[in-house]
Design a protein around this motif. Sequence first.
Motif, short mmCIF file in Angstrom:
data_model
loop_
_atom_site.label_atom_id
_atom_site.label_comp_id
_atom_site.label_asym_id
_atom_site.label_seq_id
_atom_site.Cartn_x
_atom_site.Cartn_y
_atom_site.Cartn_z
N SER A 104 0.82 -1.23 0.00
CA SER A 104 0.00 0.00 0.00
C SER A 104 0.84 1.27 0.00
CB SER A 104 -0.96 0.02 1.20
OG SER A 104 -1.87 -1.07 1.13
N SER B 106 -1.47 6.51 3.83
CA SER B 106 -0.69 5.62 4.69
C SER B 106 -0.48 4.27 4.03
CB SER B 106 -1.39 5.44 6.04
OG SER B 106 -2.69 4.90 5.87
N ASP B 107 0.63 3.64 4.39
CA ASP B 107 0.91 2.31 3.86
C ASP B 107 0.23 1.24 4.73
OD1 ASP B 107 2.46 2.02 6.15
OD2 ASP B 107 4.38 2.17 5.10
N SER B 108 0.58 0.00 4.54
CA SER B 108 -0.10 -1.07 5.26
C SER B 108 0.16 -1.05 6.76
CB SER B 108 0.32 -2.44 4.69
OG SER B 108 1.72 -2.61 4.78
N SER B 109 1.17 -0.32 7.20
CA SER B 109 1.45 -0.18 8.63
C SER B 109 0.89 1.12 9.19
CB SER B 109 2.97 -0.22 8.88
OG SER B 109 3.50 -1.48 8.52
N GLY B 110 0.24 1.88 8.32
CA GLY B 110 -0.32 3.15 8.75
C GLY B 110 0.68 4.29 8.73
N TRP B 111 1.83 4.07 8.10
CA TRP B 111 2.86 5.11 8.03
C TRP B 111 2.61 6.05 6.85
CZ3 TRP B 111 8.34 4.98 10.00
CH2 TRP B 111 8.46 4.22 11.17
N THR B 112 2.72 7.33 7.12
CA THR B 112 2.66 8.34 6.06
C THR B 112 4.09 8.68 5.64
OG1 THR B 112 2.80 10.21 7.60
CG2 THR B 112 0.59 9.33 7.12
N LYS C 121 -1.87 9.53 12.67
CA LYS C 121 -1.42 8.41 13.50
C LYS C 121 -1.24 7.13 12.69
CE LYS C 121 -3.84 10.05 17.65
NZ LYS C 121 -4.83 9.69 18.70
N SER C 122 -0.23 6.37 13.06
CA SER C 122 -0.01 5.05 12.48
C SER C 122 -0.99 4.07 13.12
CB SER C 122 1.42 4.58 12.73
OG SER C 122 1.60 4.30 14.12
N HIS C 123 -0.96 2.81 12.70
CA HIS C 123 -1.86 1.82 13.30
C HIS C 123 -1.58 1.65 14.79
CE1 HIS C 123 -3.34 1.20 9.40
NE2 HIS C 123 -2.60 0.17 9.01
N ASP D 134 0.24 7.22 22.16
CA ASP D 134 0.01 6.11 21.24
C ASP D 134 -0.82 5.02 21.92
OD1 ASP D 134 1.70 4.61 22.88
OD2 ASP D 134 3.42 4.73 21.52
#
Length: 244
Positions: A42, A75-81, A111-113, A145
Amino acid sequence: MQDTTKPNKYAIHEACREGHLQTVESLLSASPKLTLVTDPDSRLPLHWATTSASLAIATLLLQHTPSLDTHIDASDSSGWTALMIASSLPSSSGLPLASLLLSRGADPNAKSHGGQTALHFAASKANLDVIRALLDGGASARIRDRRGQLPLHRAAAVGSVPVLRELLGKGKSAVDVADADGMTALHHAVCEGHGDAALFLVVGGAADAGKRDGEGRTALECAPDAKTGEFLVRGAEREGVDLV
């Protein structure tokens, strides 16, 4: 055997990852919409350009991205932008990218996952210059977090006094917040043997040394060795603070 006759769907991702600017230019010239193609993780090309610290490529991608306001925080699959990635690059090497992304509207409080913001990741790497840019860009040092940790907890765990000072000062972070394990930033600093950081939290941040974690321990009782505990006690005494 790989079929080389088929076009590589993720050629632009690979070019961004490898920092090949001319290849990216050529691919975008043929198909500008490639900026919105996601790979199996993603990730957009922008994620990979940021990972490789390629400011020129990131700038080019942003220029070609339609509806940038809705894609810059993808965001990618880990929720990182992309901003989170830039903030976590070592030695503040992601500062030019973070500044670019912030100037184009990236949300510093996304926020990330795991509930972490870019500020959490920057604090984990002691990226002081990035932290300053994030705070100037509207990042909050008070976001916890999913483990209940503030960026301050992470800065304490890596023992960065300059980052702790910035988060408590400009960031106005709370100092005695307990995480899911009942540990404050002071607990983390002492547990990791960072006497200087622990002393700063007590003296400069007015941290409560009497707070107990989920196991009933004060920060001083978490010291990994007698030397760390003695350093903290003696240093606090010199500043007129009694920890015993």
